[in-house]
Design an enzyme around this catalytic site. Structure first.
Site, PDB file in Angstrom:
ATOM      1  N   ASN A  75      10.122   5.432 -15.273  1.00  0.00           N
ATOM      2  CA  ASN A  75      11.456   5.586 -15.851  1.00  0.00           C
ATOM      3  C   ASN A  75      11.911   7.042 -15.845  1.00  0.00           C
ATOM      4  OD1 ASN A  75      11.152   2.881 -16.158  1.00  0.00           O
ATOM      5  ND2 ASN A  75      11.747   2.818 -18.316  1.00  0.00           N
ATOM      6  N   GLU A  76      10.958   7.960 -15.866  1.00  0.00           N
ATOM      7  CA  GLU A  76      11.326   9.379 -15.779  1.00  0.00           C
ATOM      8  C   GLU A  76      11.847   9.700 -14.371  1.00  0.00           C
ATOM      9  OE1 GLU A  76       8.553   8.205 -17.286  1.00  0.00           O
ATOM     10  OE2 GLU A  76       9.411   8.572 -19.266  1.00  0.00           O
ATOM     11  N   GLY A  78       0.816  -1.210   0.000  1.00  0.00           N
ATOM     12  CA  GLY A  78       0.000   0.000   0.000  1.00  0.00           C
ATOM     13  C   GLY A  78       0.847   1.256   0.000  1.00  0.00           C
ATOM     14  N   TYR A  79       1.368   1.598  -1.143  1.00  0.00           N
ATOM     15  CA  TYR A  79       2.175   2.829  -1.273  1.00  0.00           C
ATOM     16  C   TYR A  79       1.398   3.885  -2.065  1.00  0.00           C
ATOM     17  CZ  TYR A  79       6.653   0.732   0.334  1.00  0.00           C
ATOM     18  OH  TYR A  79       7.661   0.160   1.053  1.00  0.00           O
ATOM     19  N   SER A  80       1.183   3.630  -3.365  1.00  0.00           N
ATOM     20  CA  SER A  80       0.568   4.640  -4.237  1.00  0.00           C
ATOM     21  C   SER A  80      -0.842   4.992  -3.799  1.00  0.00           C
ATOM     22  CB  SER A  80       0.497   4.122  -5.680  1.00  0.00           C
ATOM     23  OG  SER A  80       1.771   3.992  -6.218  1.00  0.00           O
ATOM     24  N   GLU A  94      17.256  -3.371  -2.799  1.00  0.00           N
ATOM     25  CA  GLU A  94      16.575  -4.583  -3.261  1.00  0.00           C
ATOM     26  C   GLU A  94      16.436  -4.552  -4.766  1.00  0.00           C
ATOM     27  OE1 GLU A  94      15.525  -7.497  -2.021  1.00  0.00           O
ATOM     28  OE2 GLU A  94      16.772  -6.931  -0.320  1.00  0.00           O
TER      29      GLU A  94
END
Lengths: 374, 401
Positions: free
Chosen positions: B385-386, B127-129, B245
């Site tokens: 990637n940005e 649960g991050y975003s 990681e």
């Protein structure tokens, strides 16, 4: 697994780096390039005295070992400093062929002189019609008693202007593009029938077009077996390709470093242009290109050393990828410098020119992609 | 410079090969090699086999059940697993929350949570975003307000992969008020998915599969003892582990396997005349992709070699994320081209277990387009990637702003 240079290789790199810092700043280099030989004989003597000319050779040939990996630290630093002295065409390529194909007598006569800096060699292989195909040799060597007579035109012979002896690839049999029938000859540039048109390449390196008209060459001047030279030529061109890849990796690192430095100091709209994300991401991409290129260089070098110097697919993969990186990093370095980047007075513009030349030297990016595929 | 395997490493490789040959269930292998969705049961069954072998937690310290393998052995393991068609171990428990627990958790937390992760008894999700905190993760709004020895959690997490199967979720939550600087206001909480007030709503990705979810928290009570480490330090814990990681992030062996499959298929596929492999434009694309993958493989080996001599994997590992996802997506596109018209039919059910209807199109042609659609996520997740380029600029190139 270990990708670090050995202590000896590191010392070699340090010694070349010191030379570049002390004696090869941009203005000194410009004087060298504008000189009569397109390189400095005094610097060449320094190379000999510091033992650098021994790097490409095995110990039994008077060298330091001659692994492919050994070439990397020297060539990388040459790349950073845009060194134009003919280490690659003279020592790596022509010297390499001599060591690979020469008889004991031929080697004893010429290798010590080369390593001591007293002899300039060049390898005349390319021809106007042949582009990058090493088997496309039209230059003919016809038997004439215990001699050969050589006729043909050799194009863009690196170090061809300064060389005293040429290693010439000529056909003793077969037709253009046949793999069989190619032989190597040592030809003195003073021989009758040799004419040279000397010039400077876009990257400051000296070269020449050479015409051979009925040049008499003794049988004893043939290097190796008659008609069987192509595998040795391919092997040495692959080794030189690795060397030029290493030079490109050094030049790219330098182009990136100079670009970072410039964008941090150059101000527009009231702040350093390095603070603009549109430019930052382009520099991040340059960095990624540099790292991917270095990975391919190490891959190809270790593959060559693990396979007795024969790893054509690995070399072509490296040349193809490094060629693409050289194009991207060279063009972006110029673009990010803006107007000053397209002037002759900026070192980065000269890095760009060399990075362009290395994309085509010993086969273009497309040529090597195709060779990798087959 | 030394890049070939030594005798011990070769023996290890043989041991790994023999194990995979004997232990990998054929039905799971078949799905993995074809790039099809695995069921929860498939993942758990395989991970339990690894657990019994003692190879479930490759990166963990030995004291918690790790393998103790060095960097080269880990690389061999990853390579052989991909070759054999073993599924990847799901990262959420094993690679994401477990390192936070054994690095920053209390002794009690370690004993309570690690054994069940190791044995794959408990399924975790991340649960991050949040709907309004993507690349700018530190601006997250889910709050955890202290109420005695509980936190009351309110907010919404999103892109939560496979949350529909999860028993537990690890969350970054805001414990500090608006006056506290973003990064110091965030804490790391472990939450039981069975807690009252949690609802999960599926999000269907482009391939039609409910791979991700929104997880809503409505006055969810979480015991304070489920907080990892100190209050307000959660951001630091999450970030440190992000740079440490990175093993396998380049996904070289998996991409190589798919590239080889593309080459084999291209040799059998053509537009009437020559095969796709004989089509110069296709062959060149294939060759350039293969070369990029080779460069990536060596970039990863260089990183591993540096790690094995004690250097920390730096932000250079952002290259592995960027290039790894780019090259995988290039391979996806090769498969899309190979599939031709038969990539178009949308009949995902024909790739499910037990499908006995009429199969549309040859082989897995229709699955390759779904895979292409699905894997556009790769350059977006895990720090787009940005964002990775921003990291390179800041931490490697010294470009501020």
């Amino acid at each position: 697994m270990d990708f670090n240079y050995s202590e000896e290789q590191q010392m070699l790199a340090d010694s070349v780096r010191r030379f570049v810092q002390q004696d090869y700043d941009f203005d000194s280099r410009r004087q060298v390039v504008d000189g009569e030989d397109f390189f400095s004989r005094a610097h060449w003597q320094t190379f000999a005295e510091l033992g650098w000319l021994m790097v490409p050779f095995a110990e039994e040939d008077g060298g330091l070992g001659g692994n492919a990996v050994d070439l990397l630290p020297v060539m990388e630093e040459f790349g950073k400093g845009m060194v134009v002295e003919p280490f690659l065409p003279c020592a790596v390529l022509a010297g390499g062929l001599l060591a690979e194909c020469g008889s004991d007598t031929q080697k004893a006569e010429l290798l010590p002189a080369l390593v001591e800096g007293r002899l300039q060699l060049a390898f005349a292989f390319a021809e106007p019609q042949g582009r990058f195909n090493l088997a496309d040799i039209d230059c003919r060597a016809t038997r004439d008693g215990d001699h050969y007579r050589l006729n043909g035109h050799k194009s863009v012979v690196l170090n061809g202007g300064a060389a005293e002896q040429l290693v010439v690839a000529a056909r003793t049999g077969g037709d253009r593009c046949d793999r069989e029938g190619i032989s190597l000859f040592l030809v003195d540039v003073e021989s009758e029938g040799v004419t040279r048109r000397r010039y400077k390449n876009v990257d400051g390196h000296g070269a020449a077009d050479i015409w051979l008209r009925d040049v008499r060459v003794a049988e004893a001047a043939r290097l190796g077996e008659e008609g069987k030279a192509l595998p040795a030529i391919e092997k040495m061109i692959d080794r030189a390709t690795l060397a030029v890849c290493a030079e490109a990796v050094g030049a790219m690192d330098s182009a990136l470093e100079k670009t970072l430095e410039y964008t941090r100091t150059r101000k527009q709209f009231g702040r350093p242009i390095a603070s603009f994300q549109a430019l930052q991401h382009r520099m991040a991409e340059m960095f990624i290109e540099c790292e991917q290129a270095r990975s391919m260089l190490l891959m190809a070098a270790t593959q060559l050393d693990a396979n007795g110097g024969v790893a054509p697919r690995a070399v072509s993969a490296a040349k193809s990828r490094i060629g693409r990186a050289a194009r991207a990093v060279g063009q972006e370095a110029v673009q990010l410098h803006g107007g000053i980047g397209v002037t002759d007075e900026l070192d980065v513009a000269h890095l760009f020119k060399r990075l362009t030349a290395v994309q085509y030297l010993f086969g273009s990016t497309n040529f090597h992609t195709a060779r990798f595929m087959h | 410079m030394e890049t070939s395997f030594n005798e011990g490493e070769l023996a290890f490789r043989d041991q790994v090969r023999a194990f995979l040959h004997d232990a990998l269930p054929a039905d799971i292998q078949r799905k993995t090699l074809r790039g099809l969705h695995l069921e929860k049961e498939d993942y758990v069954r395989w991970q339990k086999i690894l657990y019994r072998q003692g190879w479930a937690a490759v990166n963990w310290p030995v004291e918690y059940g790790g393998t103790g393998w060095n960097a080269t052995q880990k690389a061999i393991w990853a390579d052989e697993c991909a070759r054999a068609g073993a599924p990847e171990v799901l990262p959420f428990g094993m690679k994401m929350v477990a390192p936070v627990i054994y690095s920053y958790g209390s002794e009690e937390q370690k004993q309570r949570f690690l054994p069940d992760i190791l044995a794959s008894n408990v399924w975790w999700c991340q649960g991050y975003s949040e709907p309004n905190a993507g690349s700018d993760l530190a601006s997250l709004k889910t709050t955890a307000v202290r109420d005695g020895d509980h936190y009351i959690v309110n907010g919404t997490k999103t892109w939560t992969t496979l949350a529909q199967f999860a028993d537990w979720i690890f969350c970054l939550v805001r414990t500090g008020g608006p006056e506290v600087k973003n990064q110091q206001a965030i804490s790391f909480l472990l939450v039981d998915m069975k807690s009252p007030g949690i609802t999960v709503s599926p999000i269907h990705t482009l391939d039609g599969y409910p791979e991700v979810n929104e997880v809503h928290f409505n006055n969810v009570r979480v015991p304070v003892e489920n907080r990892i480490g100190e209050e307000g330090r959660g951001w630091t814990y999450a970030k440190v582990l992000l740079t440490h990681e990175r093993t396998g992030i380049a996904r070289v062996p998996q991409t190589r396997r798919r590239l080889e499959a593309a080459r084999e298929l291209a040799a059998e596929t053509g537009d009437g005349g020559p095969t796709l492999l004989e089509n110069p434009a296709f062959a060149q694309k294939l060759a350039e992709t293969e070369i990029e993958l080779l460069a990536l493989e060596y970039t990863e080996l260089r990183t591993l070699a540096a790690v094995s001599t004690g250097q920390a994997p730096g932000p250079e590992s952002s290259i592995l994320k960027i290039k790894g996802t780019e090259v995988a997506q290039q391979v996806d596109e090769l498969h899309v081209e190979i599939a031709g018209y038969y990539g178009m039919p949308f009949v995902p059910e024909q790739f499910s277990d037990g499908f006995d209807g009429e199969h549309i199109g040859p082989g897995d042609a229709a699955a390759s387009w779904l895979r292409y659609f699905n894997n556009r996520k790769a350059s977006i997740y895990g720090g787009s990637n940005e964002i990775q380029k921003n990291i390179i600029c800041k931490a490697v190139l010294g470009l501020g702003g």
